[in-house]
Design an enzyme around this catalytic site. Structure first.
Site, PDB file in Angstrom:
ATOM      1  N   GLU A  52    -129.151  -5.050   6.651  1.00  0.00           N
ATOM      2  CA  GLU A  52    -129.518  -4.975   8.066  1.00  0.00           C
ATOM      3  C   GLU A  52    -130.262  -3.669   8.250  1.00  0.00           C
ATOM      4  OE1 GLU A  52    -127.514  -3.428  11.890  1.00  0.00           O
ATOM      5  OE2 GLU A  52    -126.299  -5.081  11.106  1.00  0.00           O
TER       6      GLU A  52
ATOM      7  N   GLU B  88    -137.774   0.485  15.993  1.00  0.00           N
ATOM      8  CA  GLU B  88    -136.552   1.172  16.400  1.00  0.00           C
ATOM      9  C   GLU B  88    -136.676   2.690  16.290  1.00  0.00           C
ATOM     10  OE1 GLU B  88    -131.823   0.745  15.384  1.00  0.00           O
ATOM     11  OE2 GLU B  88    -133.208   0.853  13.690  1.00  0.00           O
TER      12      GLU B  88
ATOM     13  N   GLY C 190    -128.230   0.008   7.482  1.00  0.00           N
ATOM     14  CA  GLY C 190    -128.809   1.338   7.542  1.00  0.00           C
ATOM     15  C   GLY C 190    -130.288   1.295   7.888  1.00  0.00           C
ATOM     16  N   SER C 191    -131.003   2.297   7.403  1.00  0.00           N
ATOM     17  CA  SER C 191    -132.403   2.462   7.777  1.00  0.00           C
ATOM     18  C   SER C 191    -133.302   1.470   7.051  1.00  0.00           C
ATOM     19  CB  SER C 191    -132.865   3.884   7.448  1.00  0.00           C
ATOM     20  OG  SER C 191    -132.934   4.071   6.047  1.00  0.00           O
TER      21      SER C 191
ATOM     22  N   LYS D 199    -119.868   2.233  -1.858  1.00  0.00           N
ATOM     23  CA  LYS D 199    -120.427   3.586  -1.834  1.00  0.00           C
ATOM     24  C   LYS D 199    -120.171   4.131  -0.439  1.00  0.00           C
ATOM     25  CE  LYS D 199    -124.693   6.316  -2.241  1.00  0.00           C
ATOM     26  NZ  LYS D 199    -124.656   6.855  -0.852  1.00  0.00           N
TER      27      LYS D 199
ATOM     28  N   GLY E 102    -134.388   3.161   3.588  1.00  0.00           N
ATOM     29  CA  GLY E 102    -133.365   3.120   2.542  1.00  0.00           C
ATOM     30  C   GLY E 102    -133.036   1.713   2.113  1.00  0.00           C
ATOM     31  N   GLY E 103    -132.921   0.809   3.085  1.00  0.00           N
ATOM     32  CA  GLY E 103    -132.594  -0.572   2.754  1.00  0.00           C
ATOM     33  C   GLY E 103    -133.689  -1.255   1.967  1.00  0.00           C
TER      34      GLY E 103
ATOM     35  N   CYS F 106    -126.999  -0.669  16.316  1.00  0.00           N
ATOM     36  CA  CYS F 106    -128.101  -1.460  15.775  1.00  0.00           C
ATOM     37  C   CYS F 106    -128.606  -2.479  16.789  1.00  0.00           C
ATOM     38  CB  CYS F 106    -127.678  -2.148  14.487  1.00  0.00           C
ATOM     39  SG  CYS F 106    -126.085  -2.981  14.584  1.00  0.00           S
TER      40      CYS F 106
ATOM     41  N   GLU G 168    -121.803   9.543   3.210  1.00  0.00           N
ATOM     42  CA  GLU G 168    -121.528  10.972   3.161  1.00  0.00           C
ATOM     43  C   GLU G 168    -121.296  11.584   4.536  1.00  0.00           C
ATOM     44  OE1 GLU G 168    -125.961  10.161   2.760  1.00  0.00           O
ATOM     45  OE2 GLU G 168    -124.084   9.429   1.878  1.00  0.00           O
TER      46      GLU G 168
END
Length: 502
Positions: free
Chosen positions: A260, A386, A236-237, A179, A240-241, A297, A182
């Protein structure tokens, strides 16, 4: 020129709603957004490709990985041109990242050719053993099946379409459905084109790789919930993760999700080191903290030292060094907005003072430096989470005992750093067992930005740094995420995998 299309098993498909990429120069390109139907077609093709691809010799897969690297390099100028427009990253950074991307493809090729990753084991039959005979037992790691990969916003090459997750899965023998992110669909498209060219040149099944452009959250959900997907990789965040992780766990057949999700990457500045080089450490911290607008990261967002003159000197020099850093373009408008929100929230927390405040407008970001105490960190643990961007928090503690106690309060981290001199050995030995339980990589006298792609690297850690503390997304051990052990008992030699016929 961009196609604006999805790559589905070798075909460029123009389906889905139209969206524009957000470019720094304001001249947008148009792309088709993904959909669950496109995901299904890509995954079905990946399943059809799995058996023939997994059956390829290690030499053939290694040649394929090297061919991908060659095809990416052949498109290097095009990739840099559009990636600078989409991400705002300088050309030199992107060219370095491209070298990292092709380098890890070639490293994985060398690694699978060597064969140690297969962990082959053989217990020969003992037909005359009493009281019971032992059968012939052979074990080898085998690929799990089609893998889902989510492109990352902050590394448009090294952690995206042909990045570490894709490269390691292909090395393991697993087809991949990506995926695309974007934030950089044009960059993703050209890299996908390189992989497609490698597949064609090597005469492989086109279902080995597909890329669906980013779309609604339903696209990601459809990908991890597809019954033919057997594992997923994500950078990612935390929000979302975690949502994707929960979807993977809630499936009728749960699958591993290697995510991660975030890390503040604390630095512990021990007294001996601070007494001799506090200002030099502060200068190094400022450079690491603002590298790539703080969008790494491994960005070291938290520094902890014992209070005193050395700590004051460190704080003053860090503020001075950060004050010379000009505004930098962030990867997306959304990331810039989230940075401002997180920065302002931290600055307004009780017990926090502002050492350096700078303005941030639109997609630009400038560094901010805050100072607080160990007591304030424990009172509001959100300060130890973070903030993606160039925010530094410097905290002082009363003594080494409080420093160790504060370390125990931290969540899981990708990295933890100790700045030490010879006089700090005893204190570091006291701190180290705590950090071993908190981080996947522990540094001495360095800065964590910059992750070497090598056999011994670990890029992962306890939750929420990653969702699987036993895995890494960087280095050759990353391949092991997409494998599972299979034991073959008394199988005739002609039925065994080629790599076990020894």
């Amino acid at each position: 020129m961009t196609k604006g299309r999805h790559l589905i098993a070798g075909d460029w498909v123009a389906e889905g709603e139209i969206f524009d990429n957000a470019t720094v120069d304001g001249v947008a390109d148009r792309f088709h957004a993904g959909s669950p139907d496109l995901v299904d077609r890509a995954v079905v093709a990946a399943e059809a490709a799995f058996v023939p691809y997994a059956a390829l010799s290690r030499a053939r897969r290694a040649r394929f990985l090297r061919r991908i690297a060659d095809e990416i390099e052949a498109r290097g100028a095009r990739i840099t041109q559009i990636a600078t427009r989409e991400t705002g990253l300088p050309a030199a950074r992107l060219e370095g990242e491209r070298g990292r991307t092709t380098g890890q493809l070639r490293l994985f090729a060398d690694h699978i050719e060597a064969g140690e990753y297969l962990d082959r084991r053989h217990d020969p039959a003992l037909p005359h053993r009493a009281p019971l005979p032992r059968p012939d037992l052979r074990l080898m790691q085998r690929p799990v099946g089609p893998v889902a990969v989510f492109g990352a916003s902050n590394f448009p090459l090294a952690f995206s379409v042909a990045g570490g997750d894709t490269a390691s899965a292909l090395a393991a023998g697993c087809p991949v459905v990506v995926k695309g992110h974007e934030a950089h669909p044009g960059t993703s498209e050209i890299v996908a084109e390189a992989i497609a060219a490698a597949i064609s040149a090597e005469g492989l099944h086109p279902g080995i790789f597909s890329m669906v452009h980013g779309g609604s959250q339903a696209v990601g959900a459809a990908l991890v919930q597809h019954p033919l997907i057997k594992a997923a990789g994500f950078t990612g965040s935390l929000r979302g993760g975690r949502a994707l992780f929960d979807l993977c766990a809630a499936r009728p057949e749960p699958i591993p999700f290697f995510g991660e999700l975030g890390s503040v990457n604390p630095m512990f500045l021990l007294p001996g080191a601070m007494a001799t080089r506090a200002k030099a450490i502060a200068e190094g911290w400022a450079a690491s903290l603002t590298l790539g607008a703080g969008q790494f990261c491994t960005n070291p967002g938290l520094a902890i030292a014992v209070e005193g003159d050395a700590a004051d000197a460190f704080a003053a020099r860090a503020a001075e060094a950060l004050g010379t850093v000009p505004p930098q373009v962030m990867l997306t408008d959304g990331i810039a907005k989230a940075f401002r929100t997180g920065r302002d929230r931290a600055a307004s927390t009780a017990g926090v003072g502002v050492l350096l405040s700078t303005s941030c407008n639109g997609r630009n970001a400038s560094p901010m430096l805050l100072r607080t105490t160990g007591d304030a960190l424990r009172a509001d643990p959100q300060l130890m989470h973070e903030v993606f961007g160039p925010l530094g928090i410097f905290a002082t503690v009363h003594d080494l005992d409080e420093m160790v106690a504060l370390a125990t309060c931290l969540d899981g981290q990708l990295t933890a750093t100790m700045h030490i001199d010879d006089a700090d050995t005893e204190a570091a030995a006291q701190l180290l067992p705590v950090l071993e339980r908190k981080a996947g990589r522990i540094l001495a006298n360095g800065f964590p930005t910059g992750v070497e792609v090598a056999d011994a690297m670990v890029h992962g850690g306890p939750y929420p740094a990653s969702t699987n503390f036993g895995a890494t997304s960087v280095g050759t051990m990353a391949i092991r995420r997409w494998l599972r052990p299979v034991c073959y008992q008394n199988l005739p030699k002609d039925l065994l995998p080629e790599d076990l016929r020894v």
